[in-house]
Write a protein that holds these residues in place. Structure first.
Motif, PDB file in Angstrom:
ATOM      1  N   ASN A  54     -10.373  -4.162   1.548  1.00  0.00           N
ATOM      2  CA  ASN A  54      -9.798  -3.325   0.493  1.00  0.00           C
ATOM      3  C   ASN A  54     -10.864  -2.635  -0.345  1.00  0.00           C
ATOM      4  N   ASN A  55     -12.110  -2.675   0.119  1.00  0.00           N
ATOM      5  CA  ASN A  55     -13.217  -2.127  -0.668  1.00  0.00           C
ATOM      6  C   ASN A  55     -13.861  -0.935   0.017  1.00  0.00           C
ATOM      7  N   VAL A  56     -14.676  -0.237  -0.762  1.00  0.00           N
ATOM      8  CA  VAL A  56     -15.563   0.785  -0.228  1.00  0.00           C
ATOM      9  C   VAL A  56     -16.979   0.288  -0.431  1.00  0.00           C
ATOM     10  N   GLN A  57     -17.753   0.248   0.641  1.00  0.00           N
ATOM     11  CA  GLN A  57     -19.152  -0.151   0.528  1.00  0.00           C
ATOM     12  C   GLN A  57     -20.054   0.969   1.009  1.00  0.00           C
ATOM     13  N   THR A  58     -21.239   1.058   0.404  1.00  0.00           N
ATOM     14  CA  THR A  58     -22.249   2.004   0.856  1.00  0.00           C
ATOM     15  C   THR A  58     -23.401   1.231   1.492  1.00  0.00           C
ATOM     16  N   PHE A  59     -24.095   1.912   2.415  1.00  0.00           N
ATOM     17  CA  PHE A  59     -25.237   1.287   3.090  1.00  0.00           C
ATOM     18  C   PHE A  59     -26.315   2.344   3.238  1.00  0.00           C
ATOM     19  N   ASN A  60     -27.471   2.085   2.612  1.00  0.00           N
ATOM     20  CA  ASN A  60     -28.576   3.046   2.632  1.00  0.00           C
ATOM     21  C   ASN A  60     -29.611   2.731   3.699  1.00  0.00           C
ATOM     22  N   GLY A  61     -29.262   1.851   4.602  1.00  0.00           N
ATOM     23  CA  GLY A  61     -30.189   1.442   5.653  1.00  0.00           C
ATOM     24  C   GLY A  61     -30.855   0.122   5.373  1.00  0.00           C
ATOM     25  N   LYS A  62     -30.759  -0.325   4.102  1.00  0.00           N
ATOM     26  CA  LYS A  62     -31.402  -1.581   3.716  1.00  0.00           C
ATOM     27  C   LYS A  62     -30.416  -2.550   3.056  1.00  0.00           C
ATOM     28  N   GLU A  63     -29.552  -2.025   2.194  1.00  0.00           N
ATOM     29  CA  GLU A  63     -28.653  -2.911   1.475  1.00  0.00           C
ATOM     30  C   GLU A  63     -27.242  -2.318   1.359  1.00  0.00           C
ATOM     31  N   PHE A  64     -26.282  -3.229   1.283  1.00  0.00           N
ATOM     32  CA  PHE A  64     -24.885  -2.848   1.086  1.00  0.00           C
ATOM     33  C   PHE A  64     -24.547  -2.980  -0.397  1.00  0.00           C
ATOM     34  N   LYS A  65     -23.804  -2.009  -0.905  1.00  0.00           N
ATOM     35  CA  LYS A  65     -23.312  -2.071  -2.280  1.00  0.00           C
ATOM     36  C   LYS A  65     -21.824  -1.761  -2.276  1.00  0.00           C
ATOM     37  N   THR A  66     -21.093  -2.439  -3.147  1.00  0.00           N
ATOM     38  CA  THR A  66     -19.663  -2.202  -3.266  1.00  0.00           C
ATOM     39  C   THR A  66     -19.409  -1.170  -4.354  1.00  0.00           C
ATOM     40  N   LEU A  67     -18.633  -0.143  -4.024  1.00  0.00           N
ATOM     41  CA  LEU A  67     -18.351   0.938  -4.962  1.00  0.00           C
ATOM     42  C   LEU A  67     -17.471   0.439  -6.098  1.00  0.00           C
ATOM     43  N   GLU A  68     -17.669   1.029  -7.259  1.00  0.00           N
ATOM     44  CA  GLU A  68     -16.838   0.682  -8.413  1.00  0.00           C
ATOM     45  C   GLU A  68     -15.363   0.886  -8.089  1.00  0.00           C
ATOM     46  N   LEU A  69     -14.508   0.113  -8.723  1.00  0.00           N
ATOM     47  CA  LEU A  69     -13.085   0.173  -8.451  1.00  0.00           C
ATOM     48  C   LEU A  69     -12.480   1.506  -8.875  1.00  0.00           C
ATOM     49  N   ASN A  70     -11.524   1.963  -8.102  1.00  0.00           N
ATOM     50  CA  ASN A  70     -10.729   3.133  -8.454  1.00  0.00           C
ATOM     51  C   ASN A  70      -9.616   2.668  -9.388  1.00  0.00           C
ATOM     52  N   GLU A  71      -9.660   3.086 -10.639  1.00  0.00           N
ATOM     53  CA  GLU A  71      -8.685   2.640 -11.626  1.00  0.00           C
ATOM     54  C   GLU A  71      -7.721   3.755 -12.043  1.00  0.00           C
ATOM     55  N   LEU A  72      -7.544   4.731 -11.140  1.00  0.00           N
ATOM     56  CA  LEU A  72      -6.636   5.834 -11.448  1.00  0.00           C
ATOM     57  C   LEU A  72      -5.173   5.439 -11.286  1.00  0.00           C
ATOM     58  N   ASN A  73      -4.920   4.337 -10.560  1.00  0.00           N
ATOM     59  CA  ASN A  73      -3.576   3.781 -10.453  1.00  0.00           C
ATOM     60  C   ASN A  73      -3.591   2.400 -11.094  1.00  0.00           C
ATOM     61  N   PRO A  74      -3.379   2.286 -12.393  1.00  0.00           N
ATOM     62  CA  PRO A  74      -3.451   0.992 -13.084  1.00  0.00           C
ATOM     63  C   PRO A  74      -2.522  -0.039 -12.452  1.00  0.00           C
ATOM     64  N   GLY A  75      -3.052  -1.229 -12.248  1.00  0.00           N
ATOM     65  CA  GLY A  75      -2.253  -2.315 -11.709  1.00  0.00           C
ATOM     66  C   GLY A  75      -2.125  -2.321 -10.200  1.00  0.00           C
ATOM     67  N   VAL A  76      -2.697  -1.317  -9.530  1.00  0.00           N
ATOM     68  CA  VAL A  76      -2.608  -1.235  -8.068  1.00  0.00           C
ATOM     69  C   VAL A  76      -3.997  -1.373  -7.471  1.00  0.00           C
ATOM     70  N   LYS A  77      -4.161  -2.335  -6.573  1.00  0.00           N
ATOM     71  CA  LYS A  77      -5.435  -2.470  -5.860  1.00  0.00           C
ATOM     72  C   LYS A  77      -5.399  -1.509  -4.680  1.00  0.00           C
ATOM     73  N   GLU A  78      -6.202  -0.475  -4.754  1.00  0.00           N
ATOM     74  CA  GLU A  78      -6.127   0.606  -3.784  1.00  0.00           C
ATOM     75  C   GLU A  78      -6.588   0.167  -2.403  1.00  0.00           C
ATOM     76  N   ASP A  79      -5.973   0.752  -1.403  1.00  0.00           N
ATOM     77  CA  ASP A  79      -6.354   0.519  -0.013  1.00  0.00           C
ATOM     78  C   ASP A  79      -6.584   1.877   0.634  1.00  0.00           C
ATOM     79  N   TYR A  80      -7.617   1.982   1.450  1.00  0.00           N
ATOM     80  CA  TYR A  80      -7.995   3.281   1.996  1.00  0.00           C
ATOM     81  C   TYR A  80      -7.978   3.253   3.519  1.00  0.00           C
ATOM     82  N   PHE A  81      -7.749   4.446   4.077  1.00  0.00           N
ATOM     83  CA  PHE A  81      -7.793   4.544   5.539  1.00  0.00           C
ATOM     84  C   PHE A  81      -8.779   5.610   5.997  1.00  0.00           C
ATOM     85  N   ALA A  82      -8.429   6.891   5.834  1.00  0.00           N
ATOM     86  CA  ALA A  82      -9.316   7.959   6.288  1.00  0.00           C
ATOM     87  C   ALA A  82     -10.410   8.217   5.251  1.00  0.00           C
TER      88      ALA A  82
END
Length: 487
Positions: free
Chosen positions: A209-237
């Protein structure tokens, strides 16, 4: 949750044949578009009194004396309370199973699932039917998500359907393989199906349920999308545009991210989701492929191509689309493929005798000479139970001639492919599959096949590929992120 892939416990239509069915016996009567697995704050269910009456009918009409056993059935329940059977566990498909399927398909007293008070479009639930003491009973069997996901976090053996081609894999030794997974990195889940590369060379991965970035060395988790309060966003494309904004298909919404999240109102853009997002960097256009047609974002304006604006389009259900270097738009729908030329003239390949007839293009790439390479999906298969269908890849030369490669006439190990890329440095094609691993085709007739039993690739399931600026190939797999580079 709302959309595809077993890796994130979501499913898609027959394009992803290993992912859409929970059980081995398929029932070809559902329009599956996109659906989620037993999702929702309020789970899908049924009106108890009506369901019990259906069970009574089955018991009355069948002679169950001496019968023992159980049957699991996968049912899709839509937002209107309609249901249909997608698959079940009885490989023999006996009369009892047939009767249960028939009654379930005629049952119209389902209760839709809801998330944040909104009805889910389509939800897959499992029903367990058992016969004990000559009486049939039935109930919903809820899915243990952790157990279900864990069942996919293991490599599967490759399924090689081509029994005649001899794979020498002479190029394999010149590549170095690097694998990142949950055991050796901060990758939060091994099941990867979708990723994109930004202008800076950073990978953006949809992980659980997360978005992670990878710069070739380390993975980081992107800050939460809080545009839909109370909903844990799920992404596909996911895709990256020319301005280095990352675009997402989310839970009933389209989003972009460039230092901060932005949400796009369906009233303004015409769609609330997409099966694929494709960036056309030469023309600075984003293509959003959805059940509403092909939606194009260009110079800040949104336009949708559908059957209303383009009668030649076989269906509004667009799975994939891309513009080639000549400016032509290729559109793959679930009822056929269309090409729009520079003059706006559309060619429906359902009205031709080319190899694209009966096929939906699902990915494409192009070489420096204007030759086009397509992955194919056969949407109207003669044998509904077949796995290795009339698909494979197609090559269209710059003079317009087509050639199809399958397990029957080439070194393709399996015909269902997920992605295709032209390697301009090595003058070869890389083709990924969801059962047979990775294919390397040098365009001169030599085919190589790499998978978890003959290489360091950790799985036979590969869903997406991308080249970085140095020509290194990245694979999104069910067992982590893979990098392939020349030694």
């Amino acid at each position: 949750m709302n959309k595809i892939t077993v890796a994130s416990v979501i499913f898609f239509i027959a394009l992803n044949s290993t992912a859409q069915n929970l059980f081995p016996t398929k029932v070809e009567n559902c329009k599956t578009d996109k659906f989620c697995l037993d999702c929702g704050d309020e789970k899908a269910s049924y009106k108890v009194d009506k369901f019990e009456k259906m069970i009574e009918t089955i018991n009355h009409e069948l002679n169950l004396k001496g019968v023992k056993g159980s049957l699991k059935v996968q049912v899709l329940v839509d937002s209107r309370g309609n249901g249909c059977v997608l698959s079940h566990t009885d490989k023999t498909n006996n009369l009892i199973s047939q009767k249960i399927v028939e009654e379930l398909n005629n049952f119209n007293n389902w209760i839709p699932a809801k998330t944040a008070k909104k009805k889910e479009e389509k939800v897959s639930i499992t029903l367990l039917f058992s016969v004990k003491d000559d009486v049939l009973s039935g109930k919903i069997e809820r899915v243990d998500m952790a157990e279900f996901k864990a069942s996919f976090d293991k490599p599967t053996s490759p399924e090689i359907f081509n029994k005649t081609y001899v794979y020498k894999n002479e190029s394999l030794s010149k590549y170095k393989f690097t694998i990142w997974n949950t055991k050796n990195s901060a990758l939060s889940d091994n099941g990867l199906d979708h990723f994109t590369l930004d202008q800076n060379g950073t990978l953006w991965l949809l992980v659980d349920n997360n978005v992670q970035t990878f710069n070739g060395k380390e993975f980081k988790t992107l800050e939460l999308n809080e545009l839909n309060p109370g909903v844990k966003e799920d992404y596909f494309a996911i895709a990256c545009d020319n301005k280095n904004s990352i675009w997402f298909d989310g839970l009933k919404s389209i989003y972009s991210y460039n230092t901060q999240w932005n949400k796009y109102d369906v009233k303004n853009i015409g769609i609330d989701g997409a099966w694929d997002i494709v960036n056309n960097d030469k023309t600075d256009e984003l293509f959003f492929c959805s059940e509403k047609g092909l939606t194009i974002l260009s110079k800040g304006k949104w336009q949708t191509i559908n059957k209303g604006t383009l009668p030649e389009l076989p269906s509004n259900r667009v799975y994939y689309s891309k513009r080639d270097k000549s400016g032509r738009i290729w559109i793959g729908t679930f009822d056929g493929t269309v090409m729009i030329d520079n003059d706006g003239k559309a060619t429906s390949y359902e009205k031709t005798e080319t190899i694209l007839k009966g096929k939906c293009i699902t990915a494409m790439d192009e070489d420096e000479n204007g030759n086009l390479y397509f992955t194919l999906f056969e949407f109207n298969r003669k044998n509904k139970q077949s796995v290795n269908n009339d698909e494979g890849i197609a090559i269209m030369t710059k003079d317009g001639n087509f050639r199809q490669y399958t397990t029957e006439n080439s070194g393709m190990p399996f015909n269902h492919t997920t992605c295709i890329l032209y390697d301009k440095n090595e003058k070869c094609l890389w083709i990924s599959t969801d059962r047979a691993g990775l294919i390397r085709y040098d365009l001169n007739g030599t085919w190589e096949n790499y998978h978890n039993e003959n290489s360091e690739i950790p799985t036979s399931y590969i869903s997406k590929m991308v080249f970085d600026k140095n020509g290194n190939l990245f694979l999104a797999t069910r067992q982590g992120l893979v990098k392939i580079e020349k030694k």
